[in-house]
Design a protein around this motif. Structure first.
Motif, PDB file in Angstrom:
ATOM      1  N   ALA A 131     -45.117  24.451 -28.750  1.00 21.40           N
ATOM      2  CA  ALA A 131     -45.135  23.013 -29.036  1.00 21.40           C
ATOM      3  C   ALA A 131     -45.357  22.750 -30.527  1.00 21.40           C
ATOM      4  O   ALA A 131     -44.649  21.938 -31.136  1.00 21.40           O
ATOM      5  CB  ALA A 131     -46.213  22.324 -28.203  1.00 21.40           C
ATOM      6  N   TYR A 132     -46.337  23.427 -31.110  1.00 22.44           N
ATOM      7  CA  TYR A 132     -46.614  23.248 -32.537  1.00 22.44           C
ATOM      8  C   TYR A 132     -45.406  23.679 -33.372  1.00 22.44           C
ATOM      9  O   TYR A 132     -45.005  22.990 -34.315  1.00 22.44           O
ATOM     10  CB  TYR A 132     -47.842  24.042 -32.942  1.00 22.44           C
ATOM     11  N   SER A 173     -42.593  21.150 -33.105  1.00 20.21           N
ATOM     12  CA  SER A 173     -42.947  19.940 -33.842  1.00 20.21           C
ATOM     13  C   SER A 173     -42.734  20.133 -35.341  1.00 20.21           C
ATOM     14  O   SER A 173     -42.202  19.249 -36.030  1.00 20.21           O
ATOM     15  CB  SER A 173     -44.404  19.560 -33.553  1.00 20.21           C
ATOM     16  N   TYR A 211     -43.285  16.845 -30.046  1.00 21.03           N
ATOM     17  CA  TYR A 211     -43.937  17.820 -29.184  1.00 21.03           C
ATOM     18  C   TYR A 211     -45.433  17.855 -29.500  1.00 21.03           C
ATOM     19  O   TYR A 211     -45.840  17.698 -30.651  1.00 21.03           O
ATOM     20  CB  TYR A 211     -43.355  19.210 -29.422  1.00 21.03           C
ATOM     21  N   SER A 212     -46.220  18.083 -28.466  1.00 25.83           N
ATOM     22  CA  SER A 212     -47.671  18.155 -28.643  1.00 25.83           C
ATOM     23  C   SER A 212     -48.216  19.398 -27.944  1.00 25.83           C
ATOM     24  O   SER A 212     -47.771  19.734 -26.839  1.00 25.83           O
ATOM     25  CB  SER A 212     -48.340  16.910 -28.039  1.00 25.83           C
ATOM     26  N   PRO A 213     -49.200  20.083 -28.544  1.00 31.26           N
ATOM     27  CA  PRO A 213     -49.806  21.265 -27.918  1.00 31.26           C
ATOM     28  C   PRO A 213     -50.908  20.923 -26.916  1.00 31.26           C
ATOM     29  O   PRO A 213     -51.610  21.813 -26.447  1.00 31.26           O
ATOM     30  CB  PRO A 213     -50.379  22.017 -29.121  1.00 31.26           C
ATOM     31  N   ASP A 214     -51.061  19.661 -26.572  1.00 32.77           N
ATOM     32  CA  ASP A 214     -52.172  19.246 -25.709  1.00 32.77           C
ATOM     33  C   ASP A 214     -52.096  19.821 -24.299  1.00 32.77           C
ATOM     34  O   ASP A 214     -53.128  19.978 -23.639  1.00 32.77           O
ATOM     35  CB  ASP A 214     -52.228  17.716 -25.613  1.00 32.77           C
ATOM     36  N   GLU A 244     -45.446  21.749 -22.593  1.00 28.58           N
ATOM     37  CA  GLU A 244     -45.011  20.894 -23.693  1.00 28.58           C
ATOM     38  C   GLU A 244     -43.781  20.066 -23.321  1.00 28.58           C
ATOM     39  O   GLU A 244     -43.643  18.921 -23.751  1.00 28.58           O
ATOM     40  CB  GLU A 244     -44.721  21.709 -24.962  1.00 28.58           C
ATOM     41  N   ASP A 245     -42.904  20.608 -22.488  1.00 30.14           N
ATOM     42  CA  ASP A 245     -41.736  19.843 -22.080  1.00 30.14           C
ATOM     43  C   ASP A 245     -42.120  18.746 -21.078  1.00 30.14           C
ATOM     44  O   ASP A 245     -41.644  17.617 -21.166  1.00 30.14           O
ATOM     45  CB  ASP A 245     -40.644  20.749 -21.511  1.00 30.14           C
TER      46      ASP A 245
END
Length: 271
Positions: free
Chosen positions: A75-76, A79, A175-178, A183-184
């Protein structure tokens, strides 16, 4: 419209598969990308760097390499890569899949004909380590309303098959790593919540590599619990999916923490 391709590679990936992925998006496409953004997610093996050097010589200014000093996760990396994508259309490509020759052409033509659609995916064929087909087609719903309904059960698009308008990320965010390993899922949630329009086309655009590692990567209690909580507390509540969607989320969680032989059966018959 011009096309950027977004890829990310990390040290555990197979250099042979990586090289074949590049071949499929350059030498074998009927419409070639105008830019390929490759994010190096931390330190890579010598073999992977050799593949990158090979393609840097072939592609020259087409290839933009973004190097991260340490492994930060998909994700990171994606992004970060998005910041370097210059063009209106952005295609996601995984570094171990093979893309069908007309994938980009068909998706670009679809978006040109459907200006209201923000992201379009394709069907998949699944292949093994040797490139042999183990499942000829994995189908998804085609139209936005069907995709929204399908999302109450599971992801409505195959992430390695999608082609975005850049405007998707203006509406939905990046995209976010949360949500690790999700992530998708998080991106589709952001898209639906912010009014993006989704579609798929009935064409096998990607030969998705399903190896033994595919199941191992999904065997993580902590990450599976995070995804379950996100489904139950955010997706199902904010998108008004209701109790039945909660049951699907719990069943998916149980599958994700089950032994690999159970995962193989589920993916073979219910994917």
């Amino acid at each position: 419209m011009k096309l950027s391709v977004l890829m990310s590679v990390y040290y555990k990936e197979n250099p042979i598969f990586f090289d074949k992925a590049f071949e499929s998006i350059w030498f074998k496409q009927t419409v070639k990308p105008d830019q390929i953004v490759l994010v190096k997610d931390g330190f890579l093996t010598r073999e992977l760097d050799e593949v990158i050097n090979k393609w840097a010589n072939i592609l020259e200014n087409i290839l933009k390499i973004v190097s991260l000093p340490e492994n930060r996760g998909l994700a990171y990396a994606l992004s970060e890569g998005l910041h370097h994508c210059k063009y209106t259309y952005i295609a996601r490509v995984d570094t171990d899949d093979i893309n069908a020759p007309e994938r980009f052409e068909r998706q670009i033509n679809f978006l040109n004909c459907h200006p209201d659609v923000d992201v379009v995916g394709t069907y998949l064929s699944e292949i093994d380590e040797n490139g042999d087909i183990i499942k000829s087609d994995v189908k998804y719903p085609l139209h936005h309303e069907e995709l929204f309904k399908f999302f109450s059960k599971r992801d409505p698009l195959a992430h390695p098959s999608v082609l975005f308008r850049k405007n998707f990320f203006i509406k939905a965010g990046s995209y976010s790593p949360d949500i690790p390993m999700g992530e998708d899922t998080l991106l589709w949630y952001q898209g639906f919540k912010n009014g993006c329009r989704f579609s798929n086309i009935s064409y096998v655009g990607v030969f998705f590599r399903r190896t033994t590692n595919f199941y191992k990567r999904r065997a993580n209690w902590k990450k599976s619990i995070i995804l379950l909580k996100f489904r139950l507390c955010k997706i199902n509540r904010d998108l008004n999916y209701g109790f039945k969607a909660d049951i699907y989320a719990i069943l998916y969680f149980l599958m994700s923490i089950s032994p690999n032989w159970i995962k193989k059966i589920v993916y073979q018959y219910f994917r």
